[in-house]
Design a protein around this motif. Sequence first.
Motif, mmCIF file in Angstrom:
data_model
loop_
_atom_site.group_PDB
_atom_site.id
_atom_site.type_symbol
_atom_site.label_atom_id
_atom_site.label_comp_id
_atom_site.label_asym_id
_atom_site.label_seq_id
_atom_site.Cartn_x
_atom_site.Cartn_y
_atom_site.Cartn_z
ATOM 1 N N VAL A 92 0.978 -1.226 -0.116
ATOM 2 C CA VAL A 92 -0.013 -0.039 0.036
ATOM 3 C C VAL A 92 0.768 1.083 -0.084
ATOM 4 N N PHE A 93 0.684 2.197 -0.679
ATOM 5 C CA PHE A 93 1.221 3.579 -1.034
ATOM 6 C C PHE A 93 0.051 4.474 -0.986
ATOM 7 N N ASP A 94 0.587 5.771 -0.551
ATOM 8 C CA ASP A 94 -0.234 6.819 -0.276
ATOM 9 C C ASP A 94 -0.336 7.597 -1.718
ATOM 10 N N LEU A 95 -1.317 7.839 -2.435
ATOM 11 C CA LEU A 95 -1.298 8.832 -3.616
ATOM 12 C C LEU A 95 -1.117 10.049 -3.437
ATOM 13 N N THR A 96 -1.293 10.562 -2.234
ATOM 14 C CA THR A 96 -0.900 12.129 -1.853
ATOM 15 C C THR A 96 0.516 12.309 -1.534
ATOM 16 N N ASN A 97 1.285 11.168 -1.377
ATOM 17 C CA ASN A 97 2.522 11.091 -0.925
ATOM 18 C C ASN A 97 3.599 10.540 -1.779
ATOM 19 N N ARG A 98 4.146 11.272 -2.631
ATOM 20 C CA ARG A 98 4.911 10.456 -3.662
ATOM 21 C C ARG A 98 6.303 9.749 -2.844
ATOM 22 N N GLU A 99 6.841 10.113 -1.655
ATOM 23 C CA GLU A 99 7.785 9.115 -1.214
ATOM 24 C C GLU A 99 7.285 7.798 -0.848
ATOM 25 N N THR A 100 6.072 7.701 -0.342
ATOM 26 C CA THR A 100 5.378 6.360 -0.187
ATOM 27 C C THR A 100 5.397 5.516 -1.590
ATOM 28 N N PHE A 101 5.314 6.149 -2.623
ATOM 29 C CA PHE A 101 5.243 5.467 -3.895
ATOM 30 C C PHE A 101 6.715 5.126 -4.150
ATOM 31 N N ASN A 102 7.686 6.019 -3.947
ATOM 32 C CA ASN A 102 9.080 5.833 -4.188
ATOM 33 C C ASN A 102 9.485 4.385 -3.452
ATOM 34 N N GLN A 103 8.893 4.312 -2.182
ATOM 35 C CA GLN A 103 9.325 3.225 -1.385
ATOM 36 C C GLN A 103 8.876 1.993 -1.871
ATOM 37 N N VAL A 104 8.009 1.803 -2.825
ATOM 38 C CA VAL A 104 7.087 0.699 -3.186
ATOM 39 C C VAL A 104 8.552 -0.309 -3.724
ATOM 40 N N LYS A 105 9.474 0.398 -4.431
ATOM 41 C CA LYS A 105 10.478 -0.598 -4.750
ATOM 42 C C LYS A 105 11.221 -1.445 -3.680
ATOM 43 N N VAL A 106 11.288 -0.791 -2.617
ATOM 44 C CA VAL A 106 12.068 -1.374 -1.447
ATOM 45 C C VAL A 106 11.322 -2.311 -0.783
ATOM 46 N N TRP A 107 9.693 -2.233 -0.640
ATOM 47 C CA TRP A 107 9.037 -3.185 -0.402
ATOM 48 C C TRP A 107 8.893 -4.454 -1.280
ATOM 49 N N LEU A 108 8.833 -4.308 -2.353
ATOM 50 C CA LEU A 108 9.099 -5.409 -3.442
ATOM 51 C C LEU A 108 10.430 -6.008 -3.112
ATOM 52 N N GLN A 109 11.289 -5.373 -2.952
ATOM 53 C CA GLN A 109 12.527 -6.168 -3.076
ATOM 54 C C GLN A 109 12.738 -6.947 -1.506
ATOM 55 N N SER A 110 11.972 -6.211 -0.679
ATOM 56 C CA SER A 110 11.707 -7.087 0.801
ATOM 57 C C SER A 110 11.253 -8.191 0.644
ATOM 58 N N ILE A 111 10.254 -8.280 0.004
ATOM 59 C CA ILE A 111 9.536 -9.791 -0.466
ATOM 60 C C ILE A 111 10.302 -10.566 -1.127
ATOM 61 N N HIS A 112 11.051 -9.974 -2.018
ATOM 62 C CA HIS A 112 11.806 -10.983 -2.945
ATOM 63 C C HIS A 112 13.118 -11.729 -1.940
ATOM 64 N N ASP A 113 13.646 -10.895 -1.158
ATOM 65 C CA ASP A 113 14.537 -11.190 -0.221
ATOM 66 C C ASP A 113 14.267 -12.166 1.025
ATOM 67 N N VAL A 114 12.857 -12.088 1.491
ATOM 68 C CA VAL A 114 12.567 -13.058 2.461
ATOM 69 C C VAL A 114 11.550 -14.129 2.027
ATOM 70 N N SER A 115 10.719 -13.872 1.152
ATOM 71 C CA SER A 115 9.694 -15.128 0.624
ATOM 72 C C SER A 115 10.682 -16.264 -0.003
ATOM 73 N N VAL A 116 10.097 -17.608 0.643
ATOM 74 C CA VAL A 116 10.850 -18.683 0.251
ATOM 75 C C VAL A 116 10.002 -19.166 -0.953
ATOM 76 N N ASP A 117 8.785 -19.363 -1.058
ATOM 77 C CA ASP A 117 7.673 -19.674 -1.910
ATOM 78 C C ASP A 117 7.206 -18.503 -2.638
ATOM 79 N N ALA A 118 6.703 -18.745 -4.063
ATOM 80 C CA ALA A 118 6.060 -17.843 -4.600
ATOM 81 C C ALA A 118 4.971 -17.361 -4.150
#
Length: 207
Positions: A92-118
């Motif tokens: 989830v990101f806030d459409l009124t706050n660009r920085e929260t959208f910029n952080q989406v890449k970080v959250w996606l990467q954290s999923i790839h780093d931690v999740s074992v299964d698809a």
Amino acid sequence: MTQKNPSVQEEYSIKLILIGDSSVGKTSLIMRYIDDKFSPNNLSTIGVDFKTKYLEIDGHQVKVQVWDTAGQEQFRAITRAYYRNSNGILIVFDLTNRETFNQVKVWLQSIHDVSVDAVDVILCGNKVDLERAVSREEVEEFASLSSVPYFETSCKLNTGINEMFMELATRALRRKIEGNRMRTSSNKDKVKLEVERQNNGRGCCKN
């Protein structure tokens, strides 16, 4: 696809988890989805919390646990620990706050780093009822490049929320059922090979 009485025996249980920066509206999304309530003054989540909803999906009775997580940096190690057992993740990101959208890449990467299964992931741009700082076209392009579905929501107006959660729950359930089917098929093949091995062994004769 209606909500079922909690007393009904569920066939499946799935776990959905919401992640994203602090104050993007994760708690509000869950409150609107589960309780059909909206409050503009929700307190920040400390650690993790969850609510439960019972659904009928593809003819199956499903217990859906929706987990809320803290977005603050100091709680992210705790949040990541919950990725492994989740069936679906909502960023989830806030459409009124660009920085929260910029952080989406970080959250996606954290999923790839931690999740074992698809795991199924959906991107949510929240607070679509307010003046936006990120265009829909920009987010849709990013979502397409990242191969994740994208929904825009408003907790205040109750826009897009039920559809988004149903999409994620349906994807997660189908992946879980397919995984169970493949494991069952694999186990049957192992048993078959073991039986054949034993039968071949009996064919040997002693002098």
